[in-house]
Write a protein that holds these residues in place. Structure first.
Motif, PDB file in Angstrom:
ATOM      1  N   LYS A   1      18.475  -6.543  49.679  1.00  0.00           N
ATOM      2  CA  LYS A   1      18.419  -5.410  50.457  1.00  0.00           C
ATOM      3  C   LYS A   1      17.133  -4.710  49.401  1.00  0.00           C
ATOM      4  CE  LYS A   1      20.227  -0.632  50.872  1.00  0.00           C
ATOM      5  NZ  LYS A   1      21.141   0.149  50.678  1.00  0.00           N
ATOM      6  N   ASP A   2      15.975  -4.604  49.899  1.00  0.00           N
ATOM      7  CA  ASP A   2      14.944  -3.968  49.278  1.00  0.00           C
ATOM      8  C   ASP A   2      14.563  -2.616  49.679  1.00  0.00           C
ATOM      9  OD1 ASP A   2      12.069  -3.507  48.386  1.00  0.00           O
ATOM     10  OD2 ASP A   2      11.789  -5.762  48.223  1.00  0.00           O
ATOM     11  N   ALA A   3      14.783  -1.995  48.335  1.00  0.00           N
ATOM     12  CA  ALA A   3      14.686  -0.323  48.518  1.00  0.00           C
ATOM     13  C   ALA A   3      13.561   0.090  47.420  1.00  0.00           C
ATOM     14  CB  ALA A   3      16.062   0.364  48.452  1.00  0.00           C
ATOM     15  N   THR A   4      12.655  -0.813  47.293  1.00  0.00           N
ATOM     16  CA  THR A   4      11.719  -0.671  46.149  1.00  0.00           C
ATOM     17  C   THR A   4      10.626   0.288  47.035  1.00  0.00           C
ATOM     18  OG1 THR A   4      10.324  -2.554  46.982  1.00  0.00           O
ATOM     19  CG2 THR A   4      11.794  -2.836  45.153  1.00  0.00           C
ATOM     20  N   GLY A   5      10.527   0.267  48.249  1.00  0.00           N
ATOM     21  CA  GLY A   5       9.394   1.068  48.877  1.00  0.00           C
ATOM     22  C   GLY A   5       8.141   0.313  48.992  1.00  0.00           C
ATOM     23  N   ASN A   6       8.100  -0.791  48.251  1.00  0.00           N
ATOM     24  CA  ASN A   6       6.792  -1.693  48.114  1.00  0.00           C
ATOM     25  C   ASN A   6       6.865  -2.638  49.471  1.00  0.00           C
ATOM     26  OD1 ASN A   6       4.442  -3.039  47.291  1.00  0.00           O
ATOM     27  ND2 ASN A   6       5.388  -3.678  45.185  1.00  0.00           N
ATOM     28  N   LEU A   7       6.090  -2.462  50.538  1.00  0.00           N
ATOM     29  CA  LEU A   7       6.057  -3.550  51.558  1.00  0.00           C
ATOM     30  C   LEU A   7       5.496  -4.693  51.097  1.00  0.00           C
ATOM     31  CD1 LEU A   7       5.112  -1.108  54.561  1.00  0.00           C
ATOM     32  CD2 LEU A   7       7.281  -2.179  53.909  1.00  0.00           C
ATOM     33  N   GLY A   8       4.563  -4.822  50.117  1.00  0.00           N
ATOM     34  CA  GLY A   8       3.830  -6.087  49.517  1.00  0.00           C
ATOM     35  C   GLY A   8       5.254  -6.989  49.188  1.00  0.00           C
ATOM     36  N   ARG A   9       5.948  -6.426  48.660  1.00  0.00           N
ATOM     37  CA  ARG A   9       7.281  -7.268  48.121  1.00  0.00           C
ATOM     38  C   ARG A   9       7.862  -8.336  49.352  1.00  0.00           C
ATOM     39  NH1 ARG A   9       9.545  -5.784  42.933  1.00  0.00           N
ATOM     40  NH2 ARG A   9      11.033  -7.184  43.451  1.00  0.00           N
ATOM     41  N   VAL A  10       7.878  -7.753  50.418  1.00  0.00           N
ATOM     42  CA  VAL A  10       8.215  -8.591  51.456  1.00  0.00           C
ATOM     43  C   VAL A  10       7.583  -9.989  51.436  1.00  0.00           C
ATOM     44  CG1 VAL A  10       8.943  -8.555  53.874  1.00  0.00           C
ATOM     45  CG2 VAL A  10       8.585  -6.467  52.728  1.00  0.00           C
ATOM     46  N   THR A  11       6.277 -10.031  51.576  1.00  0.00           N
ATOM     47  CA  THR A  11       5.566 -11.181  51.295  1.00  0.00           C
ATOM     48  C   THR A  11       5.909 -11.928  50.261  1.00  0.00           C
ATOM     49  OG1 THR A  11       3.921 -10.158  53.014  1.00  0.00           O
ATOM     50  CG2 THR A  11       3.434 -12.076  51.683  1.00  0.00           C
ATOM     51  N   ALA A  12       5.864 -11.513  49.035  1.00  0.00           N
ATOM     52  CA  ALA A  12       5.785 -11.854  47.638  1.00  0.00           C
ATOM     53  C   ALA A  12       7.302 -12.560  47.727  1.00  0.00           C
ATOM     54  CB  ALA A  12       5.654 -10.871  46.748  1.00  0.00           C
ATOM     55  N   GLN A  13       8.196 -11.965  47.993  1.00  0.00           N
ATOM     56  CA  GLN A  13       9.470 -12.635  48.017  1.00  0.00           C
ATOM     57  C   GLN A  13       9.770 -13.477  49.153  1.00  0.00           C
ATOM     58  OE1 GLN A  13      11.217  -8.191  46.490  1.00  0.00           O
ATOM     59  NE2 GLN A  13      11.778  -8.736  48.658  1.00  0.00           N
ATOM     60  N   ARG A  14       9.039 -13.477  50.113  1.00  0.00           N
ATOM     61  CA  ARG A  14       9.176 -14.535  51.357  1.00  0.00           C
ATOM     62  C   ARG A  14       8.479 -15.809  50.744  1.00  0.00           C
ATOM     63  NH1 ARG A  14       9.492 -14.914  56.889  1.00  0.00           N
ATOM     64  NH2 ARG A  14       8.033 -16.244  57.762  1.00  0.00           N
ATOM     65  N   LEU A  15       7.381 -15.660  50.044  1.00  0.00           N
ATOM     66  CA  LEU A  15       6.639 -16.776  49.518  1.00  0.00           C
ATOM     67  C   LEU A  15       7.557 -17.498  48.282  1.00  0.00           C
ATOM     68  CD1 LEU A  15       3.091 -15.407  49.549  1.00  0.00           C
ATOM     69  CD2 LEU A  15       4.100 -17.287  50.912  1.00  0.00           C
TER      70      LEU A  15
ATOM     71  N   PHE B   1      15.513 -16.936  53.281  1.00  0.00           N
ATOM     72  CA  PHE B   1      16.169 -15.748  52.506  1.00  0.00           C
ATOM     73  C   PHE B   1      16.187 -14.663  53.091  1.00  0.00           C
ATOM     74  CE2 PHE B   1      15.632 -12.703  48.698  1.00  0.00           C
ATOM     75  CZ  PHE B   1      16.764 -13.064  47.948  1.00  0.00           C
ATOM     76  N   CYS B   2      17.248 -13.779  53.094  1.00  0.00           N
ATOM     77  CA  CYS B   2      17.400 -12.789  54.248  1.00  0.00           C
ATOM     78  C   CYS B   2      17.063 -11.627  53.707  1.00  0.00           C
ATOM     79  CB  CYS B   2      18.946 -12.642  54.460  1.00  0.00           C
ATOM     80  SG  CYS B   2      19.296 -11.327  55.314  1.00  0.00           S
ATOM     81  N   GLN B   3      15.756 -10.870  54.169  1.00  0.00           N
ATOM     82  CA  GLN B   3      15.223  -9.619  53.651  1.00  0.00           C
ATOM     83  C   GLN B   3      15.629  -8.490  54.416  1.00  0.00           C
ATOM     84  OE1 GLN B   3      11.670  -9.708  51.097  1.00  0.00           O
ATOM     85  NE2 GLN B   3      11.103 -11.760  52.264  1.00  0.00           N
ATOM     86  N   LEU B   4      16.351  -7.522  54.123  1.00  0.00           N
ATOM     87  CA  LEU B   4      16.762  -6.292  54.754  1.00  0.00           C
ATOM     88  C   LEU B   4      16.182  -5.394  54.122  1.00  0.00           C
ATOM     89  CD1 LEU B   4      20.607  -7.483  55.020  1.00  0.00           C
ATOM     90  CD2 LEU B   4      18.912  -7.517  56.671  1.00  0.00           C
ATOM     91  N   SER B   5      15.401  -4.048  54.831  1.00  0.00           N
ATOM     92  CA  SER B   5      15.062  -3.065  54.212  1.00  0.00           C
ATOM     93  C   SER B   5      16.127  -2.242  53.813  1.00  0.00           C
ATOM     94  CB  SER B   5      14.378  -2.397  55.488  1.00  0.00           C
ATOM     95  OG  SER B   5      13.652  -1.036  54.621  1.00  0.00           O
TER      96      SER B   5
ATOM     97  N   LEU C   1       9.773  -0.496  60.057  1.00  0.00           N
ATOM     98  CA  LEU C   1       8.988  -1.129  60.830  1.00  0.00           C
ATOM     99  C   LEU C   1       7.927  -2.058  60.157  1.00  0.00           C
ATOM    100  CD1 LEU C   1       7.941  -1.067  63.682  1.00  0.00           C
ATOM    101  CD2 LEU C   1       6.507   0.668  63.301  1.00  0.00           C
ATOM    102  N   GLY C   2       7.417  -1.629  59.516  1.00  0.00           N
ATOM    103  CA  GLY C   2       6.595  -2.290  58.523  1.00  0.00           C
ATOM    104  C   GLY C   2       7.162  -3.462  58.042  1.00  0.00           C
ATOM    105  N   PHE C   3       8.295  -3.231  57.207  1.00  0.00           N
ATOM    106  CA  PHE C   3       9.094  -4.261  56.571  1.00  0.00           C
ATOM    107  C   PHE C   3       9.300  -5.567  57.775  1.00  0.00           C
ATOM    108  CE2 PHE C   3      12.950  -6.226  54.690  1.00  0.00           C
ATOM    109  CZ  PHE C   3      12.616  -6.056  53.562  1.00  0.00           C
ATOM    110  N   ASN C   4       9.935  -5.172  58.756  1.00  0.00           N
ATOM    111  CA  ASN C   4      10.124  -6.148  59.703  1.00  0.00           C
ATOM    112  C   ASN C   4       9.095  -7.070  60.185  1.00  0.00           C
ATOM    113  OD1 ASN C   4      13.074  -5.590  59.786  1.00  0.00           O
ATOM    114  ND2 ASN C   4      12.924  -4.403  61.681  1.00  0.00           N
ATOM    115  N   ALA C   5       7.609  -6.243  60.479  1.00  0.00           N
ATOM    116  CA  ALA C   5       6.504  -7.043  60.682  1.00  0.00           C
ATOM    117  C   ALA C   5       6.034  -8.122  59.792  1.00  0.00           C
ATOM    118  CB  ALA C   5       5.488  -5.875  60.838  1.00  0.00           C
ATOM    119  N   MET C   6       6.463  -7.691  58.524  1.00  0.00           N
ATOM    120  CA  MET C   6       5.977  -8.618  57.549  1.00  0.00           C
ATOM    121  C   MET C   6       7.052  -9.690  56.972  1.00  0.00           C
ATOM    122  SD  MET C   6       4.243  -5.852  54.990  1.00  0.00           S
ATOM    123  CE  MET C   6       3.615  -7.316  53.662  1.00  0.00           C
ATOM    124  N   GLY C   7       8.046  -9.656  57.864  1.00  0.00           N
ATOM    125  CA  GLY C   7       9.204 -10.689  57.683  1.00  0.00           C
ATOM    126  C   GLY C   7      10.500 -10.382  57.311  1.00  0.00           C
ATOM    127  N   GLY C   8      10.661  -9.139  57.474  1.00  0.00           N
ATOM    128  CA  GLY C   8      12.247  -8.632  57.382  1.00  0.00           C
ATOM    129  C   GLY C   8      12.837  -8.872  58.690  1.00  0.00           C
TER     130      GLY C   8
END
Length: 292
Positions: A161-175, A181-185, A192-199
């Protein structure tokens, strides 16, 4: 494993104690409105001011009332590693599907300490763990390299559960952690942006008040219907914002009193009823969302 709109449930207090019947009703409403999983005893549930007995009872009550209709991700975090493990054992015994475990707060461990905290839990309990990264509350960040180590070293550490507010983390964590790996905002306003990036969903505050709209929003994202998702985002955004116009979960419980006046909405100190300006912001947002 988990996806969609997942409310971080408020806890229904009446006269200083848990109102079990109201909580059962709340769980049923959330499921009927389309929530895809439930999180009892998170931050919004005021877990920081519950006794261990209350905490365990709320988790057990949620599991019992959900009755397998949706998964239950039990809040199990603590700044004391051994207490976190006790919460996990209790959640597992109650039948929870996973544990949401926040980074250790107050202690301010270094990154090795963060790794060892979660490793200790994963080595001693096989309940799946969703890491909860919320540096604005804990001061401690679960860094991407640590997340990579944890995801690779322990099969039961399944997401964040990523509550950093840093959308770049979604891609970094995916890679770093892989596409499974289940990424939940952890933030409604950026989901919206979180899901578009792989959440794949959101552990949501707003879903306490607008479970149906939040479920529709997440379903639109999952279907790739971005125009509909954007339309719903615009409709919900004022509410996402207003629910943090004062200390949470004060505005959330005020909003719930407007949408579900049958629900008890007491707060526990040190959280107090939101200010008049916060209430006015919530009122406006509820009207924009079409909830009142």
């Amino acid at each position: 494993m988990f996806s969609g709109s997942i409310p971080a449930l408020v806890t229904t207090f009446r006269d200083g104690s848990l109102d079990e019947q109201a909580f059962r009703s709340f769980v049923d409403w959330q499921i009927a409105e389309g929530s895809t999983a439930l999180v009892p005893c998170g931050t919004t549930g005021e877990s920081a001011t519950m006794t261990i007995e209350e905490h365990n009872r709320v988790v057990a009550l949620c599991v019992e009332q959900a009755a397998g209709r949706v998964p239950v991700i039990a809040g199990c975090g603590s700044n004391d590693t051994k207490i976190a493990l006790e919460h996990m054992f209790a959640a597992q015994a109650a039948g929870a599907n996973a544990a949401l475990v926040v980074a250790p707060y107050y202690n301010k461990p270094n990154q090795e300490g963060v790794y060892q905290h979660f490793a200790y839990l994963a080595q001693r309990c096989d309940l799946p763990i969703i890491l909860y990264n919320v540096p604005s509350r804990t001061i401690t960040d679960i860094g991407v390299p640590v997340m990579h180590r944890l995801a690779n070293d322990f099969q039961t550490i399944v997401g964040v559960k990523d509550a950093t507010g840093n959308l770049g983390r979604v891609t970094a964590q995916r890679l770093a952690c892989g596409t499974d790996f289940c990424q939940l905002s952890g933030n409604d306003e950026t989901a919206l942006g979180f899901n578009a990036m792989g959440g794949v969903g959101c552990i949501s505050v707003t879903a306490n008040v607008a479970p149906g709209l939040c479920a529709q929003f997440q379903a639109a994202c999952a279907a790739g219907d971005w125009p509909l998702a954007l339309e719903l985002q615009d409709r919900l955004y004022p509410l996402h914002d207003a629910l943090f116009s004062d200390s949470s979960p004060g505005p959330v419980k005020y909003a719930l009193s407007r949408v579900r006046p049958d629900m008890p909405v007491e707060l526990r100190l040190p959280i107090t009823w939101p200010s008049a300006s916060s209430q006015a912001a919530v009122d406006r947002a509820l009207e924009i969302a079409g909830l009142v």
